[in-house]
Design a protein around this motif. Structure first.
Motif, short mmCIF file in Angstrom:
data_model
loop_
_atom_site.label_atom_id
_atom_site.label_comp_id
_atom_site.label_asym_id
_atom_site.label_seq_id
_atom_site.Cartn_x
_atom_site.Cartn_y
_atom_site.Cartn_z
N SER A 1 -61.28 0.93 -18.49
CA SER A 1 -62.71 1.50 -18.86
C SER A 1 -62.70 3.17 -19.24
CB SER A 1 -63.64 1.23 -17.78
OG SER A 1 -63.32 1.92 -16.56
N THR B 1 -54.11 9.86 -9.53
CA THR B 1 -53.55 9.72 -8.26
C THR B 1 -52.17 8.68 -8.47
OG1 THR B 1 -55.05 8.06 -7.81
CG2 THR B 1 -55.52 10.07 -6.69
N ARG C 1 -58.01 -3.70 -15.70
CA ARG C 1 -58.64 -5.23 -15.17
C ARG C 1 -59.33 -6.01 -15.93
NH1 ARG C 1 -61.47 -3.02 -9.73
NH2 ARG C 1 -63.06 -2.38 -11.29
N LYS D 1 -57.95 -9.37 -16.66
CA LYS D 1 -58.14 -10.64 -15.97
C LYS D 1 -57.35 -11.19 -14.92
CE LYS D 1 -62.18 -11.25 -18.25
NZ LYS D 1 -62.34 -10.08 -19.03
N GLN E 1 -60.81 9.47 -13.22
CA GLN E 1 -59.57 9.75 -12.74
C GLN E 1 -58.51 9.08 -13.54
OE1 GLN E 1 -61.97 7.87 -11.21
NE2 GLN E 1 -62.74 9.17 -9.46
N HIS E 2 -58.68 8.11 -14.33
CA HIS E 2 -57.71 7.60 -15.31
C HIS E 2 -57.26 8.37 -16.22
CE1 HIS E 2 -55.23 4.26 -16.90
NE2 HIS E 2 -55.55 4.65 -17.98
N SER F 1 -53.73 0.58 -14.92
CA SER F 1 -54.86 1.53 -14.29
C SER F 1 -54.51 1.13 -12.64
CB SER F 1 -56.35 1.05 -14.48
OG SER F 1 -56.38 -0.29 -14.28
C1 LIG Z 1 -59.97 9.41 -5.40
C2 LIG Z 1 -59.85 8.19 -6.63
C3 LIG Z 1 -58.86 8.40 -7.29
C4 LIG Z 1 -58.45 7.50 -8.52
N1 LIG Z 1 -57.27 7.48 -9.06
C5 LIG Z 1 -57.15 6.94 -10.26
C6 LIG Z 1 -55.99 6.75 -11.03
O1 LIG Z 1 -55.10 7.41 -10.63
N2 LIG Z 1 -55.91 6.01 -12.18
C7 LIG Z 1 -56.87 4.82 -12.22
O2 LIG Z 1 -56.75 4.29 -13.21
N3 LIG Z 1 -57.96 4.80 -11.66
C8 LIG Z 1 -58.12 5.87 -10.50
N4 LIG Z 1 -59.12 5.67 -9.72
C9 LIG Z 1 -60.06 4.42 -10.06
C10 LIG Z 1 -61.16 4.61 -11.23
O3 LIG Z 1 -62.19 5.36 -10.83
C11 LIG Z 1 -61.52 3.31 -11.88
O4 LIG Z 1 -62.01 2.47 -10.84
C12 LIG Z 1 -60.18 2.50 -12.54
O5 LIG Z 1 -59.77 3.39 -13.46
C13 LIG Z 1 -60.90 1.26 -13.20
O6 LIG Z 1 -59.69 0.63 -13.62
P1 LIG Z 1 -59.90 -0.39 -14.83
O7 LIG Z 1 -60.40 0.44 -16.11
O8 LIG Z 1 -58.65 -1.24 -15.14
O9 LIG Z 1 -61.08 -1.58 -14.47
P2 LIG Z 1 -62.88 -1.64 -14.91
O10 LIG Z 1 -63.31 -0.47 -14.73
O11 LIG Z 1 -63.22 -2.80 -14.12
O12 LIG Z 1 -62.77 -1.69 -16.46
C14 LIG Z 1 -62.23 -2.79 -17.07
C15 LIG Z 1 -62.64 -2.68 -18.60
O13 LIG Z 1 -61.98 -3.60 -19.36
C16 LIG Z 1 -63.02 -4.15 -20.26
N5 LIG Z 1 -62.48 -5.46 -20.62
C17 LIG Z 1 -62.99 -6.53 -19.77
N6 LIG Z 1 -62.49 -7.53 -20.41
C18 LIG Z 1 -62.24 -7.53 -21.62
C19 LIG Z 1 -61.61 -8.20 -22.50
N7 LIG Z 1 -61.31 -9.32 -22.71
N8 LIG Z 1 -61.04 -7.33 -23.60
C20 LIG Z 1 -61.03 -6.00 -23.65
N9 LIG Z 1 -61.48 -5.25 -22.86
C21 LIG Z 1 -62.16 -5.97 -21.76
C22 LIG Z 1 -64.33 -3.83 -19.65
O14 LIG Z 1 -65.28 -3.57 -20.58
C23 LIG Z 1 -64.12 -2.54 -18.93
O15 LIG Z 1 -64.29 -1.56 -19.77
C24 LIG Z 1 -59.37 6.44 -8.81
C25 LIG Z 1 -60.73 6.29 -8.04
C26 LIG Z 1 -60.93 7.42 -7.06
C27 LIG Z 1 -62.25 7.07 -6.04
#
Ligand SMILES: Cc1cc2nc3c(=O)[nH]c(=O)nc-3n(C[C@H](O)[C@H](O)[C@H](O)COP(=O)(O)OP(=O)(O)OC[C@H]3O[C@@H](n4cnc5c(N)ncnc54)[C@H](O)[C@@H]3O)c2cc1C
Ligand SMILES: Nc1ncnc2c1ncn2[C@@H]1O[C@H](COP(=O)(O)O)[C@@H](O)[C@H]1O
Lengths: 317, 246
Positions: free
Chosen positions: A260, A245, A202, A205, A264-265, A227
């Motif tokens: 992040s 998942t 995420r 953006k 789960q990731h 993710s």
């Molecule tokens: C039952 C269940 C199963 C799940 N299964 C999975 C799964 O299989 N896979 C999975 O991925 N997730 C899974 N999730 C979701 C997981 O809990 C997280 O919510 C998800 O992985 C977060 O995705 P993210 O890191 O992309 O987003 P975010 O948590 O929003 O993180 C974004 C990251 O990007 C960084 N960032 C922001 N802007 C910039 C920039 N300009 N440059 C560099 N870094 C930046 C931030 O510091 C932050 O660390 C599951 C959740 C549940 C409840």
């Protein structure tokens, strides 16, 4: 007696996972002082290469509906009978996941799915459990044994040698599954098999910012991944979603950008041999699982990184 | 339509995994259990959608102990009509599949659903095994499923792409992401689930084909080596010369 390997060639040729399975079967066969028989179903361009990876003999069934796990399982069972095989090896890929369980059920054989070690002398095999958070050592208690090898677990090796190719056309009954349509994207590296994966979250953006991710992947010969929220919002296709998942991957190198590192990731990627994390937040949990980290803004780091890869490639040539 | 959905109980996705008894048993202390996400989000919800448009019943089946009943009620709250628990410890995939096949054998289900895999033992095993034991077609890892009369159309991944297949009922399918959108149970569903039938049947045999000897955790990471954001070339150098992965 012989170790039987079912080798997928559903894309018209044998791909890496098939050669890995042959190498793996060869190690099992050597320990039992026996030989390796490969079974290939459907048309296949590079069948003669199987010998170089350790097959002594190849059974080839050219005419069969490879979309139907039922006829494929019958074929494997017939081959196992003919070859007097008590160990049957698959790759834990899309086809292996469909056919291996059927073969195990038919033969009343214990099955270890996603094996990540060579069986020891009492046929105990290691596999990942709890989505890669742990390993289990599993014993197969039956005389007949079915195994599927987790992709990218061992380095593929050409060991030399050649195999006799023998047509194999047993009666397998009529297929009840009809293929209506197939679409393949040429040149794309499949995620579970990729040796390098570039993944983003995420922090990117929006989908319009994926250009540098794709470019980095292309320069490195990597597959792209993401993710879960990124796939759920529709920024990227579902088949790129990795994690507990989604798809579990075990590449040599996993580069995570703007992810992040939620538990789960991590569960889907922590079997990667080397993890690189790029995140602007120094407290991002992913750094705890990383081998190398860059704290910085992805939008500034990525162009420099792509440049560095290009320079590296130019100097290597 | 008579639909059967195989449901399994798994530790919540945030569970920290530890072991007891000299690393031979999973430590259940403090562990929250959920319905396996693939079974709940995709298999069960798609079965409910089919029932809602075409009529019929959705039965859920679990091979498990009395401790699984809370999770079974959750699946009932989402909308299944009735539940069956086959009373046994589900510690081997072929054992589980043989129990479910024996239960389903003479019940004329039109579609038997499983999830892609359980997120604890991750085998992708049980669905294919049930299909073989019942002599039914098995569509593995379907991301789309539609039924028209006695024929179903499904989409599945193939190496490097996707395919569309058709098959006549009855068959077994394992559900992957895309087949449906997860549903959150509402209050009415939760109330109704309390009185829905949950039948317990005994296992027909106790033959196990594999056994877990011991567990282990992956080696700890040595710690992260940081590289300056201004100098990603150093990262490339380390990946090439130190880690030797490019
Ligand atoms: C039952 C269940 C199963 C799940 N299964 C999975 C799964 O299989 N896979 C999975 O991925 N997730 C899974 N999730 C979701 C997981 O809990 C997280 O919510 C998800 O992985 C977060 O995705 P993210 O890191 O992309 O987003 P975010 O948590 O929003 O993180 C974004 C990251 O990007 C960084 N960032 C922001 N802007 C910039 C920039 N300009 N440059 C560099 N870094 C930046 C931030 O510091 C932050 O660390 C599951 C959740 C549940 C409840
Ligand atoms: N104990 C069980 N009871 C009922 N269904 C199960 C059980 N274990 C696995 N399944 C089903 O089989 C699927 C695949 O599980 P697995 O082979 O363990 O990866 C799951 O998604 C469930 O639908």
């Amino acid at each position: 007696m012989s170790v039987l390997v079912f080798v997928d060639s559903s894309s018209g040729k044998i791909i890496k996972g098939g050669f890995e399975a042959i190498n793996y079967a060869k190690k099992i066969a050597d320990a039992q002082s026996t030989t390796v028989t490969a079974l290939v179903a459907g048309s296949c361009a590079n069948i003669s290469e199987l010998g170089e990876y350790g097959a002594n003999k190849v059974l080839h069934t050219a005419n069969i509906n490879i979309a139907d796990s039922q006829v494929l399982a019958k074929l494997v069972v017939k081959a196992a009978e003919q070859e007097n095989a008590s160990v049957i090896v698959f790759s834990h890929d899309l086809v292996g996941r469909a056919v291996a369980p059927r073969v195990a059920a038919r033969l009343e054989a214990g099955y270890v799915a996603g094996a990540s070690s060579i069986p020891d002398t009492s046929f105990v095999i290691r596999r990942a459990v709890f989505s890669g958070k742990a390993f289990a050592d599993v014993e197969i208690k039956t005389e007949k044994k079915v195994l599927s090898l987790y992709p990218n677990t061992f380095q593929v090796e050409k060991i030399g040698g050649s195999a006799d190719i023998v047509p194999f056309t047993p009666e397998v009954g009529t297929s009840r599954v009809i293929v209506k349509e197939q679409k393949r994207k040429e040149g794309e590296i499949s995620l579970p098999e990729a040796e390098i994966v570039v993944s983003a979250g995420r922090g990117m953006k929006g989908p319009e910012h994926w250009g540098p991710i794709e470019e980095l992947a292309k320069e490195l010969g990597a597959a792209t991944a993401c993710s879960r929220p990124v796939a759920d919002i529709g920024w990227r296709p579902h088949h790129e979603h990795v994690g507990q998942t989604g798809i579990a991957v075990a590449p040599n190198l996993y580069i995570a950008v703007g992810i992040s590192g939620a538990i789960q990731h991590l569960a889907g990627v922590n079997r990667s041999k080397v993890i690189v994390v790029i995140n602007k937040d120094p407290e991002a949990p992913f750094f705890k699982a990383a081998d190398y980290g860059i704290v910085g803004d992805a939008f500034e780091v990525l162009p420099k990184l792509i440049d560095a890869v290009k320079k590296f490639k130019a100097s290597a040539n | 339509m008579k639909l059967l959905v195989c449901i399994s109980k798994v530790p919540d996705t945030t569970t920290k995994i530890t072991f007891t008894d000299n690393n031979t048993k999973f430590n259940e202390t403090g562990v929250q259990y959920i319905v396996n996400p693939y079974d709940e989000w995709y298999a069960l919800v798609r079965a409910l959608e089919l029932k809602e448009t075409m009529g019929g019943t959705v039965t859920i089946v679990t091979v498990g102990t009395a401790a699984d009943e809370a999770v079974i009620r959750k699946a009932l709250a989402i909308g299944a009509d009735e539940a069956v628990r086959i009373d046994a410890n589900p510690d081997d995939a072929l054992f589980v599949a043989r129990q479910i096949a024996a239960y389903a054998k003479d019940k004329a289900f039109d579609i038997i659903f499983t999830g892609k895999e359980t997120i604890d033992y991750n085998g992708s095993q049980v669905g294919g095994m049930i299909a073989e034991l019942l002599d039914l077609p098995f569509i593995s890892l379907a991301s789309k499923l539609d039924v028209n009369g006695s024929e179903a159309t499904l989409e599945t991944d193939i190496p490097g792409g996707m395919q569309v297949v058709t098959v006549n009922l009855p068959f077994v399918v394992s559900a992957a992401k895309g087949m449906a959108e997860a549903r959150i149970p509402n209050m009415r569903g939760i109330m109704a689930a309390r009185t829905k039938p949950l039948t317990v049947v005994s296992a027909f045999d106790d033959k196990r084909f594999t056994a877990i000897k011991s567990y282990s955790l992956p080696p700890e990471k040595k710690g992260c080596k940081y590289i300056s954001a201004d100098n990603p070339a150093e990262l490339i150098d380390l990946l090439h010369n130190e880690a030797k992965v490019i």
